[in-house]
Design a protein around this motif. Structure first.
Motif, PDB file in Angstrom:
ATOM      1  N   LYS A  37       0.835  -1.205   0.000  1.00 27.98           N
ATOM      2  CA  LYS A  37       0.000   0.000   0.000  1.00 27.98           C
ATOM      3  C   LYS A  37       0.872   1.258   0.000  1.00 27.98           C
ATOM      4  O   LYS A  37       0.630   2.201  -0.759  1.00 27.98           O
ATOM      5  CB  LYS A  37      -0.937  -0.014   1.207  1.00 27.98           C
ATOM      6  N   MET A  38       1.886   1.276   0.862  1.00 28.69           N
ATOM      7  CA  MET A  38       2.770   2.439   0.924  1.00 28.69           C
ATOM      8  C   MET A  38       3.554   2.607  -0.379  1.00 28.69           C
ATOM      9  O   MET A  38       3.724   3.729  -0.886  1.00 28.69           O
ATOM     10  CB  MET A  38       3.718   2.300   2.114  1.00 28.69           C
ATOM     11  N   ARG A  39       4.019   1.522  -0.947  1.00 37.16           N
ATOM     12  CA  ARG A  39       4.757   1.600  -2.215  1.00 37.16           C
ATOM     13  C   ARG A  39       3.879   2.199  -3.313  1.00 37.16           C
ATOM     14  O   ARG A  39       4.330   3.019  -4.120  1.00 37.16           O
ATOM     15  CB  ARG A  39       5.254   0.212  -2.617  1.00 37.16           C
ATOM     16  N   ARG A  40       2.622   1.785  -3.339  1.00 38.47           N
ATOM     17  CA  ARG A  40       1.713   2.307  -4.360  1.00 38.47           C
ATOM     18  C   ARG A  40       1.386   3.778  -4.125  1.00 38.47           C
ATOM     19  O   ARG A  40       1.249   4.539  -5.091  1.00 38.47           O
ATOM     20  CB  ARG A  40       0.431   1.465  -4.383  1.00 38.47           C
ATOM     21  N   GLU A  41       1.278   4.177  -2.858  1.00 39.88           N
ATOM     22  CA  GLU A  41       1.014   5.587  -2.569  1.00 39.88           C
ATOM     23  C   GLU A  41       2.204   6.454  -2.989  1.00 39.88           C
ATOM     24  O   GLU A  41       2.024   7.544  -3.546  1.00 39.88           O
ATOM     25  CB  GLU A  41       0.727   5.758  -1.074  1.00 39.88           C
ATOM     26  N   ALA A  67       3.263  12.260  -0.582  1.00 37.79           N
ATOM     27  CA  ALA A  67       2.668  11.033  -0.050  1.00 37.79           C
ATOM     28  C   ALA A  67       2.414  11.126   1.450  1.00 37.79           C
ATOM     29  O   ALA A  67       1.805  10.225   2.039  1.00 37.79           O
ATOM     30  CB  ALA A  67       3.583   9.845  -0.344  1.00 37.79           C
ATOM     31  N   GLY A  68       2.894  12.212   2.095  1.00 37.77           N
ATOM     32  CA  GLY A  68       2.661  12.403   3.512  1.00 37.77           C
ATOM     33  C   GLY A  68       3.563  11.590   4.412  1.00 37.77           C
ATOM     34  O   GLY A  68       3.170  11.220   5.519  1.00 37.77           O
ATOM     35  N   VAL A  69       4.787  11.282   3.922  1.00 33.53           N
ATOM     36  CA  VAL A  69       5.721  10.503   4.727  1.00 33.53           C
ATOM     37  C   VAL A  69       7.077  11.205   4.751  1.00 33.53           C
ATOM     38  O   VAL A  69       7.314  12.168   4.021  1.00 33.53           O
ATOM     39  CB  VAL A  69       5.891   9.065   4.178  1.00 33.53           C
ATOM     40  N   ALA A  84      10.502   4.342  -8.217  1.00 36.32           N
ATOM     41  CA  ALA A  84       9.241   4.548  -7.500  1.00 36.32           C
ATOM     42  C   ALA A  84       7.997   4.356  -8.356  1.00 36.32           C
ATOM     43  O   ALA A  84       6.919   4.124  -7.811  1.00 36.32           O
ATOM     44  CB  ALA A  84       9.214   5.945  -6.878  1.00 36.32           C
ATOM     45  N   ILE A  85       8.115   4.461  -9.671  1.00 40.66           N
ATOM     46  CA  ILE A  85       6.889   4.304 -10.456  1.00 40.66           C
ATOM     47  C   ILE A  85       6.648   2.855 -10.868  1.00 40.66           C
ATOM     48  O   ILE A  85       5.730   2.561 -11.632  1.00 40.66           O
ATOM     49  CB  ILE A  85       6.875   5.216 -11.707  1.00 40.66           C
ATOM     50  N   PHE A  86       7.481   1.941 -10.357  1.00 38.14           N
ATOM     51  CA  PHE A  86       7.268   0.512 -10.606  1.00 38.14           C
ATOM     52  C   PHE A  86       7.126  -0.209  -9.262  1.00 38.14           C
ATOM     53  O   PHE A  86       7.981  -1.006  -8.875  1.00 38.14           O
ATOM     54  CB  PHE A  86       8.437  -0.081 -11.398  1.00 38.14           C
ATOM     55  N   PRO A  87       6.049   0.050  -8.534  1.00 37.09           N
ATOM     56  CA  PRO A  87       5.945  -0.483  -7.165  1.00 37.09           C
ATOM     57  C   PRO A  87       5.619  -1.961  -7.089  1.00 37.09           C
ATOM     58  O   PRO A  87       5.820  -2.578  -6.044  1.00 37.09           O
ATOM     59  CB  PRO A  87       4.800   0.343  -6.562  1.00 37.09           C
ATOM     60  N   ASP A  88       5.109  -2.556  -8.164  1.00 32.75           N
ATOM     61  CA  ASP A  88       4.578  -3.914  -8.090  1.00 32.75           C
ATOM     62  C   ASP A  88       5.480  -4.973  -8.712  1.00 32.75           C
ATOM     63  O   ASP A  88       5.162  -6.161  -8.650  1.00 32.75           O
ATOM     64  CB  ASP A  88       3.208  -3.985  -8.783  1.00 32.75           C
TER      65      ASP A  88
END
Length: 278
Positions: A37-41, A67-69, A84-88
């Motif tokens: 979830k965090m990776r996707r955010e 992302a608020g982190v 970062a744009i390949f989280p999955d």
């Protein structure tokens, strides 16, 4: 053609079930879900900034803030902003490998590889709008394109190792094309997948991509499938089993006998071959 005979591992003594096992397993599942979830955010934040500010002008600090982190949280999940744009991809690679490891014993190895790479397509098809935007970005930013190519290479290596594992490497010699066919077949599966994926992305994520992929895989299977042999490593004579499918012709009649676990496409191919036989 010589296949590897793989022997089953000795059974392990069952471990006594602890009352804490279930909670530990559930905690691990929750942690993995929170990580993804965090990776996707973070990926969503990165793509938004790349689209509005441009890739070069966007910093890791800005991605983390959007992302608020904190910055350190970003680096716990990604090594760089282009990653970062390949989280999955990492999780998808694990799922693809799980498909290979759990393949039915008599499935053609190339069919198994085709099923494995479908996990990659599912990743893209699960969020068409995100995938289309990511495709646009990778076309415009060479660094992102290089990252994408590196990700594809990981899948190709996985499938090549799997196919090569079905042949006896000690039998490599002049005139034995099994290693060549295994590598070419793995590359062909990846190439077919990428061709269909690019066509789907250029169409804005519209259309039945699974049907298009099945059609592409059928072409690869017909071209390379018979060359690398059917089924898993052949059993020894002491434990030899009947083939998954048999077909014979008598006059104008074709009689096919198949095990219940035989893949449908193998049944159809066997019948087609029998129909073509004189």
């Amino acid at each position: 053609m010589q296949y590897v005979r793989t022997m089953p591992k000795a059974a392990k003594t069952p471990r006594a079930t602890s009352t804490s096992d279930a909670p530990e397993s559930a905690a691990g599942t929750r942690a993995a879900a929170q990580r993804l979830k965090m990776r996707r955010e973070l990926a969503t934040a990165a793509m938004e900034l790349f689209a509005t500010k441009g890739y070069e002008a966007t910093t890791v600090d800005e991605i983390a803030a959007t992302a608020g982190v904190a910055r350190r949280t970003f680096f716990r999940h990604f090594r760089s902003k282009e990653e970062a744009i390949f989280p999955d991809h990492d999780d998808t690679l694990v799922r693809a490998e799980a498909v290979l490891n759990a393949a039915p014993p008599h499935e053609h190895p190339l069919d198994t590889v085709c099923r494995g790479i479908k996990e990659v397509m599912k990743m893209y098809a699960g969020s068409p709008a995100v995938s289309v935007e990511r495709y646009r970005l990778t076309r415009e930013v060479p660094t992102l394109r290089e990252r994408e190519i590196a990700s594809v290479a990981r899948y190709e290596r996985l499938f090549t190792r799997y196919l090569l594992g079905h042949f006896d490497e000690r039998d490599h010699h002049d005139g034995n094309d099994d290693p060549l066919l295994a590598e070419v077949a793995a590359s062909a599966v990846v190439t077919a997948h990428n061709h269909v994926l690019r066509r789907w992305l250029r169409a804005g994520g519209q259309g039945d991509v699974e049907a298009q992929l099945d059609h592409a895989f059928a072409i690869v299977r017909d071209t390379f499938g018979s060359g690398i042999g059917a089924g898993r490593p052949a059993p020894s004579p002491q434990t030899e089993q009947a083939p998954a499918v048999r077909a014979s012709t008598t006059g104008d009649v074709v009689v096919a006998v198949a095990r219940t676990d035989a893949p449908l496409d193998e049944v159809m191919r066997t019948i087609q071959q029998a129909l073509k036989s004189p």
